[in-house]
Design a protein around this motif. Structure first.
Motif, PDB file in Angstrom:
ATOM      1  N   SER A  29       0.862  -1.182   0.000  1.00 49.71           N
ATOM      2  CA  SER A  29       0.000   0.000   0.000  1.00 49.71           C
ATOM      3  C   SER A  29       0.900   1.235   0.000  1.00 49.71           C
ATOM      4  CB  SER A  29      -0.898   0.002   1.243  1.00 49.71           C
ATOM      5  OG  SER A  29      -0.111   0.207   2.414  1.00 49.71           O
ATOM      6  N   GLU A  30       0.345   2.372  -0.327  1.00 51.93           N
ATOM      7  CA  GLU A  30       1.144   3.608  -0.343  1.00 51.93           C
ATOM      8  C   GLU A  30       1.731   3.891   1.039  1.00 51.93           C
ATOM      9  OE1 GLU A  30       2.159   5.545  -2.967  1.00 51.93           O
ATOM     10  OE2 GLU A  30       1.282   3.897  -4.111  1.00 51.93           O
ATOM     11  N   GLU A  31       0.940   3.659   2.078  1.00 49.24           N
ATOM     12  CA  GLU A  31       1.415   3.889   3.447  1.00 49.24           C
ATOM     13  C   GLU A  31       2.562   2.943   3.795  1.00 49.24           C
ATOM     14  OE1 GLU A  31      -0.376   3.097   7.828  1.00 49.24           O
ATOM     15  OE2 GLU A  31      -1.632   4.297   6.499  1.00 49.24           O
ATOM     16  N   VAL A  63      16.558   4.795  -4.155  1.00 47.63           N
ATOM     17  CA  VAL A  63      15.652   4.818  -3.005  1.00 47.63           C
ATOM     18  C   VAL A  63      15.209   6.258  -2.723  1.00 47.63           C
ATOM     19  CG1 VAL A  63      15.396   4.340  -0.538  1.00 47.63           C
ATOM     20  CG2 VAL A  63      16.613   2.717  -1.994  1.00 47.63           C
ATOM     21  N   LEU A  64      16.120   7.213  -2.848  1.00 47.88           N
ATOM     22  CA  LEU A  64      15.752   8.623  -2.646  1.00 47.88           C
ATOM     23  C   LEU A  64      14.701   9.062  -3.662  1.00 47.88           C
ATOM     24  CD1 LEU A  64      19.220  10.236  -1.838  1.00 47.88           C
ATOM     25  CD2 LEU A  64      17.363   9.690  -0.250  1.00 47.88           C
ATOM     26  N   PHE A  65      14.851   8.626  -4.908  1.00 39.02           N
ATOM     27  CA  PHE A  65      13.841   8.934  -5.921  1.00 39.02           C
ATOM     28  C   PHE A  65      12.504   8.303  -5.538  1.00 39.02           C
ATOM     29  CE2 PHE A  65      17.273   9.417  -9.407  1.00 39.02           C
ATOM     30  CZ  PHE A  65      17.389  10.778  -9.153  1.00 39.02           C
ATOM     31  N   GLY A  66      12.534   7.083  -5.001  1.00 39.08           N
ATOM     32  CA  GLY A  66      11.307   6.427  -4.558  1.00 39.08           C
ATOM     33  C   GLY A  66      10.643   7.163  -3.407  1.00 39.08           C
ATOM     34  N   LEU A  67      11.445   7.621  -2.454  1.00 35.07           N
ATOM     35  CA  LEU A  67      10.905   8.397  -1.336  1.00 35.07           C
ATOM     36  C   LEU A  67      10.301   9.710  -1.822  1.00 35.07           C
ATOM     37  CD1 LEU A  67      13.682   7.766   1.313  1.00 35.07           C
ATOM     38  CD2 LEU A  67      11.256   7.195   1.592  1.00 35.07           C
ATOM     39  N   ALA A  68      10.986  10.367  -2.736  1.00 31.29           N
ATOM     40  CA  ALA A  68      10.461  11.621  -3.293  1.00 31.29           C
ATOM     41  C   ALA A  68       9.108  11.361  -3.955  1.00 31.29           C
ATOM     42  CB  ALA A  68      11.450  12.223  -4.286  1.00 31.29           C
ATOM     43  N   SER A  69       9.025  10.299  -4.738  1.00 32.03           N
ATOM     44  CA  SER A  69       7.773   9.943  -5.407  1.00 32.03           C
ATOM     45  C   SER A  69       6.667   9.662  -4.392  1.00 32.03           C
ATOM     46  CB  SER A  69       8.000   8.729  -6.310  1.00 32.03           C
ATOM     47  OG  SER A  69       6.789   8.324  -6.911  1.00 32.03           O
ATOM     48  N   LEU A  78      13.296  16.677  -7.217  1.00 33.92           N
ATOM     49  CA  LEU A  78      14.322  16.382  -6.217  1.00 33.92           C
ATOM     50  C   LEU A  78      15.680  16.919  -6.668  1.00 33.92           C
ATOM     51  CD1 LEU A  78      15.296  15.075  -3.605  1.00 33.92           C
ATOM     52  CD2 LEU A  78      15.463  12.897  -4.844  1.00 33.92           C
ATOM     53  N   ILE A  79      16.022  16.677  -7.907  1.00 33.42           N
ATOM     54  CA  ILE A  79      17.304  17.157  -8.428  1.00 33.42           C
ATOM     55  C   ILE A  79      17.328  18.684  -8.455  1.00 33.42           C
ATOM     56  CG2 ILE A  79      18.755  17.253 -10.502  1.00 33.42           C
ATOM     57  CD1 ILE A  79      17.889  14.288 -10.974  1.00 33.42           C
TER      58      ILE A  79
END
Length: 102
Positions: A29-31, A63-69, A78-79
């Motif tokens: 889930s998103e959460e 992973v940072l890109f995933g967290l940003a998303s 993010l960049i």
């Protein structure tokens, strides 16, 4: 069957099947995904601290890109935020250690 119960990259199930193995997956889930990404960041950071290589840095970046998303931001945002902060405050290339402020 070995159990992992951790977030993996999107193509991992395909790679496992192509190698002739079977795997069991579920979609978070998103959460749950956000918490799993936080855990993945810790895992990747630990791996980087052990290996100290570009591959592990790339994993951290993904992973940072995933967290940003998960927070509603794109990779580009993010960049852009990183570049803005670097422009305003600099990066870490010079190795400056702030000893004290009077």
């Amino acid at each position: 069957m070995k159990e992992y119960n951790k977030l993996v990259r999107d193509k991992i199930p395909e790679i496992i099947k192509a190698a002739g193995s079977e795997c069991e997956i579920e979609i978070a889930s998103e959460e749950d995904k956000y918490k799993l990404l936080e855990n993945k960041l810790k895992e990747e950071l630990e791996e980087f601290l052990e290996e100290k290589n570009l591959e592990e840095l790339a994993d951290i970046m993904e992973v940072l890109f995933g967290l940003a998303s998960a927070l509603g931001y794109s990779e580009e945002e993010l960049i852009k935020a990183r570049n803005k902060k670097k422009e305003e405050r600099g990066g870490f290339k010079e190795g400056i250690i702030l000893k004290a402020v009077k």
